[in-house]
Design a protein around this motif. Sequence first.
Motif, PDB file in Angstrom:
ATOM      1  N   HIS A   1      -7.071 -33.053 -21.722  1.00 16.80           N
ATOM      2  CA  HIS A   1      -7.938 -32.275 -20.881  1.00 16.80           C
ATOM      3  C   HIS A   1      -9.050 -32.221 -22.081  1.00 16.80           C
ATOM      4  CE1 HIS A   1      -5.233 -31.118 -17.840  1.00 16.80           C
ATOM      5  NE2 HIS A   1      -4.156 -31.048 -18.683  1.00 16.80           N
TER       6      HIS A   1
ATOM      7  N   GLU B   1     -13.405 -32.113 -22.671  1.00 18.69           N
ATOM      8  CA  GLU B   1     -14.952 -31.818 -22.303  1.00 18.69           C
ATOM      9  C   GLU B   1     -15.688 -32.593 -23.374  1.00 18.69           C
ATOM     10  OE1 GLU B   1     -17.788 -28.069 -21.467  1.00 18.69           O
ATOM     11  OE2 GLU B   1     -15.674 -27.692 -21.898  1.00 18.69           O
ATOM     12  N   ASP B   2     -16.661 -33.152 -22.893  1.00 18.70           N
ATOM     13  CA  ASP B   2     -17.857 -33.830 -23.772  1.00 18.70           C
ATOM     14  C   ASP B   2     -18.704 -32.872 -23.780  1.00 18.70           C
ATOM     15  OD1 ASP B   2     -16.894 -36.668 -24.150  1.00 18.70           O
ATOM     16  OD2 ASP B   2     -17.181 -36.772 -22.090  1.00 18.70           O
TER      17      ASP B   2
ATOM     18  N   GLY C   1     -10.829 -29.542 -26.349  1.00 14.84           N
ATOM     19  CA  GLY C   1      -9.832 -29.389 -25.295  1.00 14.84           C
ATOM     20  C   GLY C   1      -8.555 -29.732 -25.995  1.00 14.84           C
TER      21      GLY C   1
END
Length: 195
Positions: free
Chosen positions: A172, A174-175, A191
């Motif tokens: 999981h 996130e950028d 993440g």
Amino acid sequence: MFHLLDGYSHYLYSNRKRKLFGELPLTLVEIGPGAGANIRYLQQKSQLIAIEPNEYMYRRLQNKAEKYNIDLEIKPNMAERIDLESNSVEAVISTLTLCTIADNKKALNEIKRILKPGGKFFFLEHVGAKKGSLLRGIQKLVHRPWFWFFEGCHTHKDIAQGIGEAGFSEVHMEDFNMYSPFVPITPQISGYAVK
């Protein structure tokens, strides 16, 4: 150097780290804790096993652990060779560290090895900008002095790809962009990955 940036780092990352580390177990491993920038986000009386090869960080790390009531054990290992049993820990954390590790594939394999089944690796790292972009060009241009000044930090490693290919059962990620005077490390990820 990094201990001097502790206050600014807290200003930049405090909300994200609180969210990321909100449900950590009381016993965990941190890869490359340095001077202890993440200790303030741990629950009091947590047991932190610190994988830290730089002995010059130990005094500050110990002082920070005492300040926040953390039970600290330092292991002077490299991330590529962690002196812990396989399937032995529930959580591993790493923030702005994988950029300094010579062999991320080996380090990620070690992280996965020591995690129990279902255990989680929590990460927050800066990454290489999009290939061909102006920012990627800047990252490459400043790489050598940056590497020297920031104790082995690589400006444009493809860390996200490495985590994605490490064989975790779930990732999981996130950028996001972290805007600060430290332009080469603007693109970042955070993440967790599940063994």
